[in-house]
Design a protein around this motif. Structure first.
Motif, PDB file in Angstrom:
ATOM      1  N   ARG A 174       0.815  -1.217   0.000  1.00 24.91           N
ATOM      2  CA  ARG A 174       0.000   0.000   0.000  1.00 24.91           C
ATOM      3  C   ARG A 174       0.844   1.260   0.000  1.00 24.91           C
ATOM      4  O   ARG A 174       1.848   1.365   0.692  1.00 24.91           O
ATOM      5  N   PHE A 175       0.425   2.220  -0.791  1.00 19.05           N
ATOM      6  CA  PHE A 175       1.211   3.443  -0.951  1.00 19.05           C
ATOM      7  C   PHE A 175       0.306   4.644  -1.177  1.00 19.05           C
ATOM      8  O   PHE A 175      -0.919   4.528  -1.130  1.00 19.05           O
ATOM      9  N   GLY A 176       0.920   5.798  -1.403  1.00 21.34           N
ATOM     10  CA  GLY A 176       0.159   7.017  -1.697  1.00 21.34           C
ATOM     11  C   GLY A 176       0.693   7.600  -2.977  1.00 21.34           C
ATOM     12  O   GLY A 176       1.886   7.503  -3.275  1.00 21.34           O
ATOM     13  N   GLU A 177      -0.191   8.177  -3.754  1.00 18.27           N
ATOM     14  CA  GLU A 177       0.191   8.668  -5.080  1.00 18.27           C
ATOM     15  C   GLU A 177      -0.370  10.070  -5.260  1.00 18.27           C
ATOM     16  O   GLU A 177      -1.262  10.488  -4.524  1.00 18.27           O
ATOM     17  N   VAL A 178       0.158  10.765  -6.254  1.00 18.87           N
ATOM     18  CA  VAL A 178      -0.377  12.088  -6.558  1.00 18.87           C
ATOM     19  C   VAL A 178      -0.384  12.238  -8.071  1.00 18.87           C
ATOM     20  O   VAL A 178       0.426  11.624  -8.766  1.00 18.87           O
ATOM     21  N   GLU A 179      -1.361  12.987  -8.572  1.00 14.05           N
ATOM     22  CA  GLU A 179      -1.477  13.110 -10.026  1.00 14.05           C
ATOM     23  C   GLU A 179      -1.718  14.549 -10.448  1.00 14.05           C
ATOM     24  O   GLU A 179      -2.240  15.361  -9.694  1.00 14.05           O
ATOM     25  N   GLN A 180      -1.302  14.829 -11.672  1.00 13.65           N
ATOM     26  CA  GLN A 180      -1.598  16.113 -12.300  1.00 13.65           C
ATOM     27  C   GLN A 180      -2.132  15.807 -13.692  1.00 13.65           C
ATOM     28  O   GLN A 180      -1.478  15.107 -14.463  1.00 13.65           O
ATOM     29  N   ARG A 181      -3.324  16.290 -13.968  1.00  8.91           N
ATOM     30  CA  ARG A 181      -3.955  15.940 -15.250  1.00  8.91           C
ATOM     31  C   ARG A 181      -3.874  17.075 -16.250  1.00  8.91           C
ATOM     32  O   ARG A 181      -4.033  18.238 -15.907  1.00  8.91           O
ATOM     33  N   GLY A 182      -3.618  16.682 -17.493  1.00  7.89           N
ATOM     34  CA  GLY A 182      -3.576  17.646 -18.581  1.00  7.89           C
ATOM     35  C   GLY A 182      -4.663  17.315 -19.587  1.00  7.89           C
ATOM     36  O   GLY A 182      -5.673  16.693 -19.256  1.00  7.89           O
ATOM     37  N   ALA A 183      -4.435  17.708 -20.829  1.00  8.01           N
ATOM     38  CA  ALA A 183      -5.467  17.578 -21.847  1.00  8.01           C
ATOM     39  C   ALA A 183      -5.555  16.165 -22.414  1.00  8.01           C
ATOM     40  O   ALA A 183      -4.560  15.444 -22.497  1.00  8.01           O
ATOM     41  N   ALA A 184      -6.772  15.808 -22.826  1.00  9.80           N
ATOM     42  CA  ALA A 184      -6.991  14.541 -23.526  1.00  9.80           C
ATOM     43  C   ALA A 184      -6.478  14.693 -24.950  1.00  9.80           C
ATOM     44  O   ALA A 184      -6.765  15.689 -25.615  1.00  9.80           O
ATOM     45  N   VAL A 185      -5.708  13.722 -25.412  1.00  3.58           N
ATOM     46  CA  VAL A 185      -5.182  13.804 -26.771  1.00  3.58           C
ATOM     47  C   VAL A 185      -6.001  12.926 -27.723  1.00  3.58           C
ATOM     48  O   VAL A 185      -6.652  11.972 -27.291  1.00  3.58           O
ATOM     49  N   THR A 186      -5.949  13.258 -28.979  1.00  7.37           N
ATOM     50  CA  THR A 186      -6.665  12.489 -30.007  1.00  7.37           C
ATOM     51  C   THR A 186      -5.878  11.210 -30.302  1.00  7.37           C
ATOM     52  O   THR A 186      -4.791  11.011 -29.758  1.00  7.37           O
ATOM     53  N   ARG A 187      -6.408  10.374 -31.207  1.00  8.34           N
ATOM     54  CA  ARG A 187      -5.639   9.153 -31.576  1.00  8.34           C
ATOM     55  C   ARG A 187      -4.272   9.543 -32.115  1.00  8.34           C
ATOM     56  O   ARG A 187      -3.267   8.949 -31.756  1.00  8.34           O
ATOM     57  N   LYS A 188      -4.287  10.569 -32.959  1.00  9.09           N
ATOM     58  CA  LYS A 188      -3.023  11.031 -33.546  1.00  9.09           C
ATOM     59  C   LYS A 188      -2.083  11.525 -32.429  1.00  9.09           C
ATOM     60  O   LYS A 188      -0.887  11.230 -32.422  1.00  9.09           O
ATOM     61  N   GLY A 189      -2.653  12.249 -31.481  1.00 12.04           N
ATOM     62  CA  GLY A 189      -1.864  12.763 -30.363  1.00 12.04           C
ATOM     63  C   GLY A 189      -1.328  11.644 -29.492  1.00 12.04           C
ATOM     64  O   GLY A 189      -0.213  11.722 -28.973  1.00 12.04           O
ATOM     65  N   ARG A 190      -2.128  10.581 -29.356  1.00 12.41           N
ATOM     66  CA  ARG A 190      -1.706   9.461 -28.538  1.00 12.41           C
ATOM     67  C   ARG A 190      -0.599   8.665 -29.227  1.00 12.41           C
ATOM     68  O   ARG A 190       0.365   8.219 -28.599  1.00 12.41           O
ATOM     69  N   GLU A 191      -0.747   8.521 -30.545  1.00 13.49           N
ATOM     70  CA  GLU A 191       0.301   7.799 -31.274  1.00 13.49           C
ATOM     71  C   GLU A 191       1.632   8.520 -31.162  1.00 13.49           C
ATOM     72  O   GLU A 191       2.674   7.910 -30.960  1.00 13.49           O
ATOM     73  N   LEU A 192       1.573   9.842 -31.249  1.00 14.35           N
ATOM     74  CA  LEU A 192       2.807  10.620 -31.118  1.00 14.35           C
ATOM     75  C   LEU A 192       3.380  10.450 -29.704  1.00 14.35           C
ATOM     76  O   LEU A 192       4.590  10.265 -29.529  1.00 14.35           O
ATOM     77  N   TYR A 193       2.507  10.488 -28.708  1.00 17.02           N
ATOM     78  CA  TYR A 193       2.960  10.308 -27.323  1.00 17.02           C
ATOM     79  C   TYR A 193       3.638   8.944 -27.145  1.00 17.02           C
ATOM     80  O   TYR A 193       4.746   8.854 -26.614  1.00 17.02           O
TER      81      TYR A 193
END
Ligand code: OOG
Ligand code: NI
Length: 485
Positions: free
Chosen positions: A302-321
């Motif tokens: 068990r642990f603790g986490e933290v997140e920072q969310r940005g923009a949703a990318v398109t399929r093209k954006g995801r492929e580049l990522y």
């Protein structure tokens, strides 16, 4: 144990109904958060670091924590690992009552774990707005356990586990079938209290140490799932305004932070999801003894986490990522350079300007007619088919990037890996195996089990964007708004 009715309950007008799914979800997160802080005191410390960082960040903008809507101060996600198909089916029914539905398929076989799963989360813009809490939920796949004896051992132990009390099942049945009006506020309280039991930690294992060690040798995740009477929540994750500062804060305050922030590097235009955690603690566990003698041991989960969310990318954006991430991992392995530096260098190729990201169709946007522009649409001589670029340029329409509400399998593997205990933290150990064809098959299996299709997260963002364009179209009385080239 259930908390008081929150100020930010889901009904905007008047008292929220006790069985309103958004309201139930908010109460559930509050109760879960309270429980987890008691169970894992270090998690409370992480939340303090997050609050300090957010206060400082807001101060630099002339604001304070009180200026944030209270839903920003609720945790954003948690994760559980289940043992059987029945447990998965039942949890999907419970989460549906709280307005959380499966989105996205995550095949963890791809990174060497005998698990697959989905994220249960709100799907509509309205529901996300009220409270976006989601649960990354995986289930064991015994077919991926290589040793037949261990497979048999695991399935036999799990076959007798009862995560859901009969009263809870009754309440879920009722919520699904009957008029919700028949359910009282007390029933709602009961649902929350009984649900919490599923996620509670038990320091007493249901198996002898020897069994635990055999399962752990197969895979630490198998031991974590099989050897306990509950499906303990393995982490909770608040969001932060500045994850780099939280990482630095954890280190300076002596929390055992993982070495790297997962996800894209720091950018002007944040995309997808960045996350980091403190590593799981070694906790005392009592194992069932041979005779009457219990045996002491430890377990790390068990642990603790933290997140920072940005923009949703398109399929093209995801492929580049994905392509840039693979390139960065390959390069830092080969050159043995600081992987954060390599990541930054490689990601220089990813456009970092909202208008460029929009025009190149890399990021999804929510479009809105500027409030004062509706009646003057005619004065702009707008009719028929108009290009979105023109509407934006003339200030008739405004836009903002849509927030990414999901997870990243490669990052998830990094979070998993750094919390197994004793393993090296770092990206390079995560080998992505090609499992596309197989993944399609196992996805269908999970869908069959849940009795519904698991929508792809990208399709949902696409729909949100398209709906917002249609809304502008209707308000402006246009026959068409053209997006893109
Ligand atoms: C889930 C890890 C995935 C994330 O933030 O990517 C996750 C787990 O350890 O069970 O929560
Ligand atoms: Ni997580």
């Amino acid at each position: 144990m259930p908390s008081a009715i929150p100020q930010n309950g889901s009904a905007l007008h008047g008292e929220p109904k006790p069985w309103d799914p958004d309201h139930l979800r908010t109460r559930f997160v509050q109760a879960l958060s309270e429980m987890y802080r008691t169970e894992v005191p270090l998690y409370g410390k992480l939340v303090d670091v997050v609050n300090q960082v957010d206060t400082t960040t807001l101060q630099s903008r002339g604001q304070s924590l009180n200026d944030l809507p209270s839903r920003f101060q609720l945790e954003r996600h948690g994760a559980i690992r289940l043992g059987t198909q029945q447990e998965m089916r039942m949890i999907s029914r419970l989460f549906a009552v709280m307005g959380m539905f499966p989105v996205g398929y995550y095949d963890l076989k791809m990174v060497g774990f005998p698990l697959h799963g989905t994220a249960f989360r709100p799907q509509t813009e309205e529901s996300l707005q009220k409270n976006p809490f989601r649960v990354f939920t995986t289930v064991l796949r015994p077919d991926l356990i290589s040793s037949p004896e261990v497979r048999k051992m695991a399935t036999s132990i799990l076959s007798t586990r009862q995560l859901f009390s009969s009263r809870l099942i009754e309440l879920i049945d009722q919520a699904e079938t009957s008029a919700l009006a028949n359910l009282t506020a007390e029933d709602a309280n009961n649902l929350i209290t009984k649900s919490l039991k599923i996620f509670k930690w038990h320091s007493r294992s249901s198996v002898p140490l020897e069994t635990y060690l055999t399962l752990k040798k197969e895979h630490p995740m198998v031991a974590d799932i099989v050897c306990f009477p509950s499906a303990h929540i393995n982490h909770l994750t608040p969001r932060t305004l500045d994850i780099d500062a939280v990482q630095a804060g954890m280190i300076s305050q002596g929390l055992p932070a993982k070495d790297h922030i997962e996800g894209p590097p720091k950018r002007k235009c944040e995309i997808l999801l960045r996350q980091t955690s403190f590593k799981a603690l070694e906790e005392r566990v009592t194992f069932a003894g041979d005779a009457d003698h219990a045996v002491d041991g430890t377990h790390t989960a068990r642990f603790g986490e933290v997140e920072q969310r940005g923009a949703a990318v398109t399929r093209k954006g995801r492929e580049l990522y994905d392509a840039l991430l693979a390139k960065a991992v390959g390069r830092s392995e080969k050159e043995d350079k600081d992987s954060d530096k390599v990541l930054k260098e490689v990601f220089a190729e990813y456009p970092d300007d909202w208008e460029v990201l929009r025009r190149e169709g890399l990021v999804y946007f929510r479009y809105r007619v500027a409030e004062d522009k509706v009646p003057v649409a005619g004065a702009h001589k707008l009719e028929g088919s108009v290009h979105m670029d023109r509407l934006l340029k003339e200030g008739v329409v405004t836009c903002e990037p849509i927030t990414y509400e999901d997870f990243l399998p490669f990052s998830a593997a990094g979070i998993f890996t750094s919390n197994l205990g004793g393993e090296k933290d770092g990206g390079t150990e995560r080998k992505l195996q090609k499992t596309e064809e197989e993944s399609k098959r196992s996805r269908v299996q999970l869908e069959g089990l849940l009795g519904r299709k698991i929508p792809s997260e990208i399709d949902l963002y696409n729909e949100l964007q398209t709906d917002s364009v249609k809304e502008c179209q209707a308000l402006l009385g246009l026959s068409e708004i053209v997006l893109g080239a």
